[in-house]
Motif scaffolding. Structure first.
Motif, PDB file in Angstrom:
ATOM      1  N   HIS A 225       0.828  -1.214   0.000  1.00 50.24           N
ATOM      2  CA  HIS A 225       0.000   0.000   0.000  1.00 50.24           C
ATOM      3  C   HIS A 225       0.858   1.258   0.000  1.00 50.24           C
ATOM      4  N   LEU A 226       2.128   1.118   0.376  1.00 48.08           N
ATOM      5  CA  LEU A 226       3.017   2.276   0.332  1.00 48.08           C
ATOM      6  C   LEU A 226       3.161   2.808  -1.093  1.00 48.08           C
ATOM      7  N   GLN A 227       3.129   1.919  -2.063  1.00 50.23           N
ATOM      8  CA  GLN A 227       3.186   2.363  -3.465  1.00 50.23           C
ATOM      9  C   GLN A 227       1.968   3.219  -3.804  1.00 50.23           C
ATOM     10  N   LEU A 228       0.798   2.815  -3.305  1.00 50.72           N
ATOM     11  CA  LEU A 228      -0.414   3.603  -3.531  1.00 50.72           C
ATOM     12  C   LEU A 228      -0.316   4.963  -2.832  1.00 50.72           C
ATOM     13  N   ALA A 229       0.276   4.973  -1.637  1.00 53.13           N
ATOM     14  CA  ALA A 229       0.458   6.233  -0.917  1.00 53.13           C
ATOM     15  C   ALA A 229       1.381   7.159  -1.704  1.00 53.13           C
TER      16      ALA A 229
ATOM     17  N   ILE B  62      10.390  10.418  -3.060  1.00 52.87           N
ATOM     18  CA  ILE B  62       9.535  10.280  -1.887  1.00 52.87           C
ATOM     19  C   ILE B  62      10.097   9.141  -1.056  1.00 52.87           C
ATOM     20  N   GLY B  63      10.319   9.386   0.211  1.00 50.52           N
ATOM     21  CA  GLY B  63      10.769   8.341   1.124  1.00 50.52           C
ATOM     22  C   GLY B  63       9.796   8.224   2.278  1.00 50.52           C
ATOM     23  N   ILE B  64       9.412   7.015   2.599  1.00 50.08           N
ATOM     24  CA  ILE B  64       8.527   6.780   3.730  1.00 50.08           C
ATOM     25  C   ILE B  64       9.257   5.843   4.679  1.00 50.08           C
ATOM     26  N   ALA B  65       9.413   6.281   5.936  1.00 44.99           N
ATOM     27  CA  ALA B  65      10.157   5.480   6.913  1.00 44.99           C
ATOM     28  C   ALA B  65       9.459   5.543   8.266  1.00 44.99           C
ATOM     29  N   PRO B  66       9.689   4.544   9.108  1.00 43.31           N
ATOM     30  CA  PRO B  66       9.139   4.604  10.472  1.00 43.31           C
ATOM     31  C   PRO B  66       9.704   5.814  11.208  1.00 43.31           C
TER      32      PRO B  66
ATOM     33  N   LYS C 228       3.630   5.645  13.822  1.00 45.72           N
ATOM     34  CA  LYS C 228       3.914   6.911  13.145  1.00 45.72           C
ATOM     35  C   LYS C 228       5.014   6.726  12.113  1.00 45.72           C
ATOM     36  N   VAL C 229       4.897   7.474  11.025  1.00 50.03           N
ATOM     37  CA  VAL C 229       5.898   7.430   9.963  1.00 50.03           C
ATOM     38  C   VAL C 229       6.327   8.856   9.604  1.00 50.03           C
TER      39      VAL C 229
END
Length: 118
Positions: free
Chosen positions: A56-60, A80-84, A95-96
Motif C-alpha cells: 500500500h506504500l506504493q499507492l500512498a 519520496i521516502g517513507i520510513a518509520p 507513526k511514519v
C-alpha cells in the motif's frame, strides 16, 4: 491554485520561499480529500494507507505525487521516502515520516528536503 497560509503560529509570515513551500506541503499532505468544501479534491488521503500491508506504500506514493502535481506547481518532486518514525515510542504508535526531495521550478537550484510526520 492553493498555497500555504504563510502565517506562523506566532503571527509572522514565512521568512523564505522554502519555508512557505514546506508549510504548503504539510497542509496538503495532512488534509483529507473532501475536508475543504470549496475544493473537495484538495488533500491527500494518507491516513487511509497507514496500518496497511507494505504494498500500500506504493499507492500512498502515487497519492502524494498526484496531490503535489496538482496543488504545488512551484516545485518538481524528485523522490519520496517513507520510513518509520525515528524513536521507538513513535514507531510503536505506528507513526511514519515522509521525506520529500524537491527542486524549485523557477530557479533549478539545489535539492531541498521536506519532512512531514504522520
Amino acid at each position: 491554485m492553493m498555497f500555504g497560509l504563510q502565517i506562523k503560529a506566532w503571527g509572522r509570515r514565512n521568512a523564505t520561499l522554502q519555508e512557505d513551500i514546506e508549510q504548503s506541503l504539510s497542509v496538503l499532505l495532512l488534509t483529507k480529500k473532501g475536508e475543504k468544501i470549496w475544493d473537495p479534491q484538495y488533500g491527500c488521503d494518507l491516513v487511509a494507507y497507514l496500518d496497511r500491508p507494505n504494498w500500500h506504500l506504493q499507492l500512498a506514493m502515487v497519492a502524494i505525487l498526484e496531490s503535489i502535481s496538482a496543488y504545488e506547481p512551484r516545485i518538481r518532486l524528485l523522490s519520496i521516502g517513507i520510513a518509520p518514525a525515528p524513536t521507538v515510542e513513535n514507531t510503536a504508535q505506528g507513526k511514519v515520516v515522509l521525506r520529500l526531495a524537491y527542486q524549485l521550478i523557477g530557479t533549478q537550484s539545489g535539492v531541498f528536503t521536506a519532512k512531514v510526520a504522520l
